[in-house]
Design an enzyme around this catalytic site. Structure first.
Site, PDB file in Angstrom:
ATOM      1  N   ASP B 154     -48.595  28.203 -30.820  1.00  0.00           N
ATOM      2  CA  ASP B 154     -48.766  27.398 -31.924  1.00  0.00           C
ATOM      3  C   ASP B 154     -47.808  27.980 -33.297  1.00  0.00           C
ATOM      4  OD1 ASP B 154     -50.229  25.545 -33.699  1.00  0.00           O
ATOM      5  OD2 ASP B 154     -51.747  26.786 -33.071  1.00  0.00           O
ATOM      6  N   PRO B 161     -40.576  31.506 -41.320  1.00  0.00           N
ATOM      7  CA  PRO B 161     -41.535  32.231 -40.955  1.00  0.00           C
ATOM      8  C   PRO B 161     -41.306  32.635 -38.746  1.00  0.00           C
ATOM      9  CG  PRO B 161     -42.987  31.166 -41.550  1.00  0.00           C
ATOM     10  CD  PRO B 161     -42.266  30.342 -42.424  1.00  0.00           C
TER      11      PRO B 161
END
Ligand SMILES: Cc1ncc(COP(=O)(O)O)c(C=O)c1O
Lengths: 383, 283
Positions: B154, B161
């Site tokens: 997810d 990031p």
């Protein structure tokens, strides 16, 4: 810029009081930012260029008060480095109204810009185009063209910009790479005396964009006319509306559905910042009086070197004048703000005011001699 | 700022009115916001991109959890990478799993989501079946000796990031952590507007699985049509589980869903022609 430095001797009592009060509160060296002046400049330029989205060139003065003031007015931003984006991000300004205009970028810089939210990038050659391929789904590209202005103080078309003859080839190459060139940009130079070069550049760009639009399925429809709008260093009262007159006429010839951008730096911020420096020492040498100030060429007056600009100076006192030299605080003999000027006799602690010092001044200061920076303080807007 | 303007694309964007700003932070080159929008409920954005909204998060989370778990049929141990808002965990815990390991890189995201997006995790972080690890997902899959029946990645978008979670090395290491017949599912963007992301994942994931493909669901605030989910497993049959089997598993599970049902599950593996052509054109 030529010679013509304006020197003003004396000041109205209430004007002198304002500067003295600021110095009493903050000390010197000082830069005093007046948001009301910046707001006025922004409105004047927007009114002079209807339909053109202004993007403040942050490089002119990367300062939070300045950026905040412009953001509140709805102004966009032109950034050229990750550091400039950091400044905007710290102020929680969205990247949506920001364009990234440095033609040469590292991959890291492109990624940082995308994370910040700037999706418009500028290129001027095929190598640079190739760097953008991994990001092609997210971005729009402006192709920068080189046009030199005879009248500009600072040439910005030597180092960057492709030749007119290269445009069609680069646009075609971009198409093959799946990249979207949405339009052209140019930078006629900084501190242009008149808009002649802008007008010519707009006409050439219009022709190129129309011609290329005919032969490709993706029309070019954005034109970024850069900066170059002049500051009033001689205090002669530049009428920006009149200066922009020919430009408006040239823009009126463009199709009504094109997107027009400009990247003004100097015009917006120059008059909004005033430098105050104090006489910290003096000496009489060969019939000339030397005054040593607490700010100079390595500090706020760095624009006299890097930006080829001389700023109007003001002495608060009046009196009989004599040959004088205003020198900065470093040990270097190049650190002279004004040579051979006629000034009334100053005492230690007297102030020297520098006007029109908002653009490319503090932006290029150095750390030489580890002297303290001039602090920038914000004048309260009389709301 | 009174409006949020998404900065995912240059030539088009969606704009949400900010009716109440609950949280805003700008740290480490990262700009995170949680605000209320009258139509969408609470909205979380990161670096100018919508991450999740209360109104439509169910589509994303149901499809990323129930599809692999019900296709597999006997899941005991699940790994969630990312998913700090807790909604994926919430959905996975509706299944009779023995253990869920969640690896989130930033404890602060979890704290912030529990406070400002409480309906996402809905108490899931208190479940004793959870093993929460604060670590880099890439390092975790490289180092762990655990094996998982389902891994759910997810992630955030590939620029930012979550970057390494789109690397070939990540797919290889995730594969290594799957139990025999295990399934990896990944968030894979909106192929109508992001065909490169689909093709890149296909190229990087393909070599590591006997069966690698995608399935889809439209998540309205991931603007641009269908969202694609990557699917990687060595058991070819899992993509084609019979409808009655799915139906039986679904009924047995007692799941309450708003998007997922067995027919949707099956249909989700049918890819629109534009995606098939994009995938076919990649070499
Ligand atoms: C790309 C670009 N845009 C805008 C500017 C700002 O120009 P000016 O201060 O003349 O308005 C500059 C100045 O260097 C520049 O290089």
């Amino acid at each position: 810029m030529g010679s013509g430095r304006r020197i003003m001797i004396g000041a109205a009592p209430d004007e002198a009081d304002v500067w003295q009060a600021l110095v009493a509160e903050h000390g010197t060296p000082l830069l005093v930012f007046d948001p009301a002046v910046l707001e006025r400049q922004y409105h004047r330029l927007s009114n002079a260029l209807p339909g053109v989205e202004l993007h403040y060139a942050v490089k002119a003065h990367p300062n939070e008060h300045i950026v905040r003031t412009l953001d509140a007015l709805g102004c966009g931003f032109d950034v050229a480095s990750a550091g400039e984006m950091d400044l905007l991000m710290d102020l929680k300004i969205s990247g949506r109204r920001t364009i990234h205009t440095h033609p040469i970028k590292k991959d890291r810089e492109i990624r940082d810009a995308l994370r910040f939210g700037a999706t418009t990038f500028v290129v001027d050659n095929l190598d640079e185009l190739a760097k953008l391929v991994p990001y092609r789904e997210r971005i729009g590209i402006l192709l920068r063209i080189s046009f030199r202005s005879e009248s500009a103080t600072v040439d910005l078309s030597r180092k960057f910009g492709c030749a007119i003859g290269e445009v069609a080839g680069i646009v075609a190459a971009a198409g093959k790479l799946g990249l979207h060139i949405k339009g052209l940009s140019f930078h006629a130079g900084s501190q242009c005396e008149h808009a002649g070069q802008h007008v010519e550049a707009i006409a050439r760009c219009r022709q190129l964009m129309v011609d290329i639009g005919k032969s490709t399925s993706v029309p070019l429809s954005t034109l970024d006319i850069g900066g170059g709008f002049p500051a009033d260093y001689r205090l002669t009262g530049i009428d920006i509306d009149a200066w922009c007159g020919p430009l408006r006429k040239a823009l009126a010839d463009l199709p009504g559905d094109w997107h027009l951008l400009a990247e003004p730096g100097r015009y917006l911020v120059a008059p909004s910042v005033t430098s105050i420096t104090t006489v910290t020492g003096k000496s009489e040498r060969h019939g000339v009086t030397w005054y040593y100030l607490d700010d100079g060429i390595y500090g706020s007056y760095s624009g006299q070197i890097f930006d080829h600009t001389v700023y109007p100076l003001q002495i608060l006192k009046t009196g009989e004048t004599r040959r004088s030299i205003l020198a900065g605080p470093t040990c270097d003999s190049i650190d002279i703000i004004a040579e051979d000027v006629q000034l009334p006799e100053l005492g230690i602690g007297d102030l020297v005011i520098g006007h029109q010092m908002g653009a490319y001044t503090a932006a290029t200061k150095t750390r030489f001699n580890s002297l303290p920076d001039a602090r920038l303080v914000c004048r309260e807007s009389p709301s | 700022m009174k409006h949020f303007k998404e900065t995912l694309y240059d030539s088009l964007y969606q704009e949400f009115r900010i009716d109440k700003l609950y949280f805003e932070s700008r740290t480490d080159h990262q700009h995170l916001m949680i605000f209320h929008n009258a139509r969408l409920g609470r909205v979380m954005t990161l670096d100018g991109i919508v991450q999740t909204t209360e109104a439509d998060e169910f589509i994303y989370h149901e499809m990323m959890s129930h599809v692999p778990l019900l296709a597999h049929g006997q899941v005991r141990h699940v790994l969630i990478i990312g998913g700090g808002d807790g909604a994926m965990l919430r959905e996975v815990l509706h299944h009779p799993v023995a253990q869920v390991t969640q690896v989130e890189i930033d404890q602060a995201v979890i704290e912030m989501a529990r406070q400002y997006l409480p309906n996402h995790s809905a108490g899931a972080y208190d479940d004793p079946r959870l093993q929460l690890i604060i670590a880099d997902g890439m390092n975790f899959v490289r180092d762990t000796d655990d094996r998982f029946d389902v891994i759910i990645c997810d992630s955030t978008d590939p620029i930012g990031p979550g970057e390494v979670l789109f690397s070939e090395d990540f797919y290889a290491q995730a594969k290594r952590c799957l139990a025999p017949g295990g399934i990896l599912v990944t968030q894979n963007g909106v192929p109508f507007l992001q065909p490169d992301e689909l093709n890149t994942t296909a190229q990087r994931m393909g070599p590591h699985f006997i069966d690698s493909s995608f399935y889809c669901a439209p998540v309205p605030t991931y603007y641009g049509g269908h969202m694609a989910f990557g699917w990687g497993t060595d058991n070819r049959t899992l993509r084609h589980v019979e409808l009655p089997v799915l139906q039986a598993r679904f009924e047995k599970s007692g799941l309450q869903t708003r998007y997922y049902n067995p027919a949707i599950h099956q249909a989700a593996f049918a890819l629109p022609q534009y995606m098939l052509e994009s995938l076919a054109g990649r070499d």
